[in-house]
Design a protein around this motif. Structure first.
Motif, PDB file in Angstrom:
ATOM      1  N   PRO A 249       0.797  -1.237   0.000  1.00 41.41           N
ATOM      2  CA  PRO A 249       0.000   0.000   0.000  1.00 41.41           C
ATOM      3  C   PRO A 249       0.824   1.278   0.000  1.00 41.41           C
ATOM      4  N   LEU A 250       2.045   1.244   0.503  1.00 41.33           N
ATOM      5  CA  LEU A 250       2.892   2.433   0.521  1.00 41.33           C
ATOM      6  C   LEU A 250       4.057   2.363  -0.462  1.00 41.33           C
ATOM      7  N   LEU A 251       4.429   1.175  -0.892  1.00 42.99           N
ATOM      8  CA  LEU A 251       5.640   1.005  -1.687  1.00 42.99           C
ATOM      9  C   LEU A 251       5.397   0.555  -3.123  1.00 42.99           C
ATOM     10  N   GLY A 252       4.172   0.133  -3.435  1.00 45.75           N
ATOM     11  CA  GLY A 252       3.924  -0.391  -4.772  1.00 45.75           C
ATOM     12  C   GLY A 252       4.521  -1.784  -4.921  1.00 45.75           C
ATOM     13  N   THR A 253       5.067  -2.078  -6.092  1.00 44.20           N
ATOM     14  CA  THR A 253       5.569  -3.415  -6.386  1.00 44.20           C
ATOM     15  C   THR A 253       7.087  -3.473  -6.295  1.00 44.20           C
ATOM     16  N   GLY A 254       7.591  -4.696  -6.250  1.00 44.83           N
ATOM     17  CA  GLY A 254       9.020  -4.896  -6.405  1.00 44.83           C
ATOM     18  C   GLY A 254       9.435  -4.654  -7.843  1.00 44.83           C
ATOM     19  N   SER A 255      10.752  -4.674  -8.082  1.00 45.00           N
ATOM     20  CA  SER A 255      11.254  -4.456  -9.447  1.00 45.00           C
ATOM     21  C   SER A 255      12.590  -5.168  -9.601  1.00 45.00           C
ATOM     22  N   ILE A 256      13.008  -5.309 -10.856  1.00 46.26           N
ATOM     23  CA  ILE A 256      14.301  -5.925 -11.156  1.00 46.26           C
ATOM     24  C   ILE A 256      14.838  -5.329 -12.448  1.00 46.26           C
ATOM     25  N   HIS A 257      16.147  -5.160 -12.515  1.00 50.84           N
ATOM     26  CA  HIS A 257      16.772  -4.714 -13.763  1.00 50.84           C
ATOM     27  C   HIS A 257      18.211  -5.212 -13.823  1.00 50.84           C
ATOM     28  N   ALA A 258      18.686  -5.382 -15.048  1.00 47.18           N
ATOM     29  CA  ALA A 258      20.087  -5.714 -15.289  1.00 47.18           C
ATOM     30  C   ALA A 258      20.887  -4.417 -15.293  1.00 47.18           C
ATOM     31  N   SER A 259      21.842  -4.315 -14.374  1.00 50.19           N
ATOM     32  CA  SER A 259      22.571  -3.057 -14.194  1.00 50.19           C
ATOM     33  C   SER A 259      23.868  -2.994 -14.996  1.00 50.19           C
ATOM     34  N   LEU A 260      24.618  -4.091 -15.009  1.00 51.20           N
ATOM     35  CA  LEU A 260      25.918  -4.120 -15.666  1.00 51.20           C
ATOM     36  C   LEU A 260      26.084  -5.447 -16.383  1.00 51.20           C
ATOM     37  N   ILE A 261      26.764  -5.418 -17.530  1.00 51.22           N
ATOM     38  CA  ILE A 261      27.079  -6.664 -18.229  1.00 51.22           C
ATOM     39  C   ILE A 261      28.470  -6.539 -18.839  1.00 51.22           C
ATOM     40  N   GLU A 262      29.211  -7.638 -18.786  1.00 42.67           N
ATOM     41  CA  GLU A 262      30.538  -7.639 -19.384  1.00 42.67           C
ATOM     42  C   GLU A 262      30.820  -9.028 -19.954  1.00 42.67           C
ATOM     43  N   GLY A 263      31.623  -9.049 -20.997  1.00 42.80           N
ATOM     44  CA  GLY A 263      31.977 -10.320 -21.607  1.00 42.80           C
ATOM     45  C   GLY A 263      32.732 -10.094 -22.897  1.00 42.80           C
ATOM     46  N   GLY A 264      33.527 -11.074 -23.263  1.00 45.51           N
ATOM     47  CA  GLY A 264      34.274 -10.985 -24.515  1.00 45.51           C
ATOM     48  C   GLY A 264      35.564 -10.227 -24.371  1.00 45.51           C
ATOM     49  N   THR A 269      37.079 -13.320 -31.482  1.00 48.19           N
ATOM     50  CA  THR A 269      37.182 -14.462 -30.561  1.00 48.19           C
ATOM     51  C   THR A 269      35.831 -14.761 -29.925  1.00 48.19           C
ATOM     52  N   TYR A 270      35.502 -16.059 -29.859  1.00 49.16           N
ATOM     53  CA  TYR A 270      34.316 -16.466 -29.101  1.00 49.16           C
ATOM     54  C   TYR A 270      34.532 -16.136 -27.609  1.00 49.16           C
ATOM     55  N   PRO A 271      33.572 -15.461 -26.969  1.00 49.42           N
ATOM     56  CA  PRO A 271      33.748 -15.117 -25.551  1.00 49.42           C
ATOM     57  C   PRO A 271      33.566 -16.337 -24.655  1.00 49.42           C
ATOM     58  N   SER A 272      34.512 -16.500 -23.728  1.00 50.80           N
ATOM     59  CA  SER A 272      34.455 -17.653 -22.819  1.00 50.80           C
ATOM     60  C   SER A 272      33.674 -17.362 -21.545  1.00 50.80           C
ATOM     61  N   ARG A 273      33.357 -16.080 -21.322  1.00 45.47           N
ATOM     62  CA  ARG A 273      32.704 -15.729 -20.058  1.00 45.47           C
ATOM     63  C   ARG A 273      31.837 -14.490 -20.265  1.00 45.47           C
ATOM     64  N   CYS A 274      30.685 -14.491 -19.642  1.00 45.18           N
ATOM     65  CA  CYS A 274      29.818 -13.307 -19.610  1.00 45.18           C
ATOM     66  C   CYS A 274      29.235 -13.195 -18.204  1.00 45.18           C
ATOM     67  N   VAL A 275      29.222 -11.982 -17.655  1.00 48.06           N
ATOM     68  CA  VAL A 275      28.697 -11.735 -16.310  1.00 48.06           C
ATOM     69  C   VAL A 275      27.700 -10.588 -16.373  1.00 48.06           C
ATOM     70  N   VAL A 276      26.538 -10.781 -15.781  1.00 43.37           N
ATOM     71  CA  VAL A 276      25.558  -9.715 -15.655  1.00 43.37           C
ATOM     72  C   VAL A 276      25.297  -9.486 -14.172  1.00 43.37           C
ATOM     73  N   LYS A 277      25.229  -8.232 -13.786  1.00 36.81           N
ATOM     74  CA  LYS A 277      24.923  -7.864 -12.401  1.00 36.81           C
ATOM     75  C   LYS A 277      23.523  -7.242 -12.372  1.00 36.81           C
ATOM     76  N   VAL A 278      22.749  -7.696 -11.419  1.00 37.20           N
ATOM     77  CA  VAL A 278      21.315  -7.429 -11.387  1.00 37.20           C
ATOM     78  C   VAL A 278      20.946  -6.791 -10.052  1.00 37.20           C
ATOM     79  N   GLU A 279      20.046  -5.814 -10.104  1.00 40.90           N
ATOM     80  CA  GLU A 279      19.493  -5.258  -8.871  1.00 40.90           C
ATOM     81  C   GLU A 279      18.015  -5.603  -8.771  1.00 40.90           C
ATOM     82  N   ARG A 280      17.652  -6.175  -7.655  1.00 43.36           N
ATOM     83  CA  ARG A 280      16.258  -6.512  -7.355  1.00 43.36           C
ATOM     84  C   ARG A 280      15.797  -5.654  -6.187  1.00 43.36           C
ATOM     85  N   ARG A 281      14.810  -4.808  -6.406  1.00 48.87           N
ATOM     86  CA  ARG A 281      14.223  -4.000  -5.331  1.00 48.87           C
ATOM     87  C   ARG A 281      13.035  -4.761  -4.754  1.00 48.87           C
TER      88      ARG A 281
END
Length: 382
Positions: A249-264, A269-281
């Motif tokens: 009632p005071l905060l609404g809904t939760g949320s999520i988004h991808a904040s950072l991504i790196e790879g390659g 060259t084919y990338p051997s690793r990819c990392v995504v950092k996510v924030e969940r409210r």
């Protein structure tokens, strides 16, 4: 425009503790003392060194606050879990038999950014300008003066001036290892509204693994970035599900988004690793733990909530003239005090420019906060 006396010029120089009482009588004296104290606090550079390497941290301002509170007659302890990052606790002892009230404000600030003469406070049109004036040295001044002005109470009044709120909340965490209270008000600025809830957050990391190979060797290479595609699609789907889901009632809904991504490493060259950092409210009552398979938790901060009919809520509402009740999307230390079993809400002054290049706080609203804190202490102490 009124530039403050030259002893504040240059920020840190020649700042001395305010005496235990001001000249004159009544509200005019208190407002003058309040303005004076806010300006003295703003003039002490206390930038969090974990945000800006050259920041001074809380050492100097903690010394100022501790000396001021001692002169105001409080029992004072410096709590320093990490060298150079002190918090200050001042206790005004009650006569016994009453409830205790903790008032919390942080001493650290973000960096000056593009603000010119950030630590030379300026008073203009009923506002104090300068880094930290709004977030949150005005509130710190208000709770210090509340302790000085409070009449004899049955319960203890506990002032906590804490370090490191802007990063890891080391200060409040350390204080809570040694101190407890029946109630707590976090005095973050709320525009004179009664903040009963705030969201939490979780920082997550997801990694996909491929096989590095020359770009011409499709028979050998496995693309880690492409393997992250389903994860990103899932995050987008989850965000849409959250928006359509349960609402607080005071905060609404939760949320999520991808904040950072790196790879390659290069185009060929084919990338051997990819990392995504996510924030969940998060909102109170949510279970986020199994939403993303294989995610690693980097940091979790719980949401906070106090019910509208709690005795603390009712006392602050009465003392402050029944202000609007709100929730906020950002996180603050009140989750720590609530989590420690101390019922907590937030109530603070009007202003603008937290973390911005122009920052100010409205003096009249700070005085109203101080009046409310005094009334709450009297209401709850019986």
């Amino acid at each position: 425009m009124k530039l403050l006396p030259t002893r504040w010029g240059g920020g840190r120089a020649e700042v001395s503790p305010l005496p235990a009482g001001g000249e004159g009588q009544g509200e005019g004296r208190l407002l003058n003392d309040l303005q004076e104290l806010i300006c003295e606090l703003v003039a002490i550079e206390s930038v969090n060194p974990d945000l800006v390497a050259s920041g001074s941290g809380e050492g100097q301002i903690a010394g100022f606050v501790a000396a001021w509170l001692e002169r105001a007659g409080l029992e004072v302890e410096v709590v320093e879990p990490v060298p150079g990052r002190p918090s200050v606790v001042g206790v005004k002892r009650g006569s016994g038999g009453g409830k205790s009230l903790m008032l919390n404000a942080h001493m650290d600030t973000v960096g000056a950014g593009g603000m010119k003469e950030a630590f030379t406070p300026v008073v203009r049109d009923g506002r104090v300008y300068g880094r930290g004036a709004y977030d949150m040295k005005a509130s710190l001044a208000a709770i210090m003066l509340t302790a000085r002005e409070a009449p004899p109470l049955k319960g203890d009044l506990i002032i906590t001036a804490v370090a490191d709120e802007e990063v890891a909340s080391l200060g409040t965490s350390a204080v809570l290892e040694k101190y407890r209270a029946d109630y707590c008000i976090v005095t973050e600025p709320t525009e004179l509204r009664l903040c009963l809830a705030h969201k939490g957050f979780v920082w997550l990391e997801v990694e996909t693994t491929g096989v590095a190979a020359h770009g011409s060797r499709a028979d050998l290479g496995v693309d880690a970035i492409a393997l992250m595609g389903p994860v990103l699609t899932h995050i987008l789907d989850l965000e849409n599900t959250l928006k359509a889901g349960r609402r607080h009632p005071l905060l609404g809904t939760g949320s999520i988004h991808a904040s950072l991504i790196e790879g390659g490493q290069e185009l060929s060259t084919y990338p051997s690793r990819c990392v995504v950092k996510v924030e969940r409210r998060t909102i109170p009552g949510e279970d986020w733990t199994n939403e993303i398979e294989g995610a690693r938790v980097l940091l979790e901060r719980s949401p906070s909530e106090l019910v509208a009919n709690h005795p603390l809520t009712l006392a602050v509402a009465e003392a402050a003239g029944n202000p609007e009740q709100i929730g906020v999307a950002y996180w603050m230390d009140m989750a720590l005090t609530n989590g420690a079993g101390i019922p907590t809400l937030a109530y603070g002054p009007i202003g603008e420019g937290a973390h911005a290049d122009v920052e100010w706080v409205d003096l009249e609203s700070v005085e109203k906060c101080m009046d409310a804190y005094l009334k709450v202490a009297e209401l709850l102490s019986t």
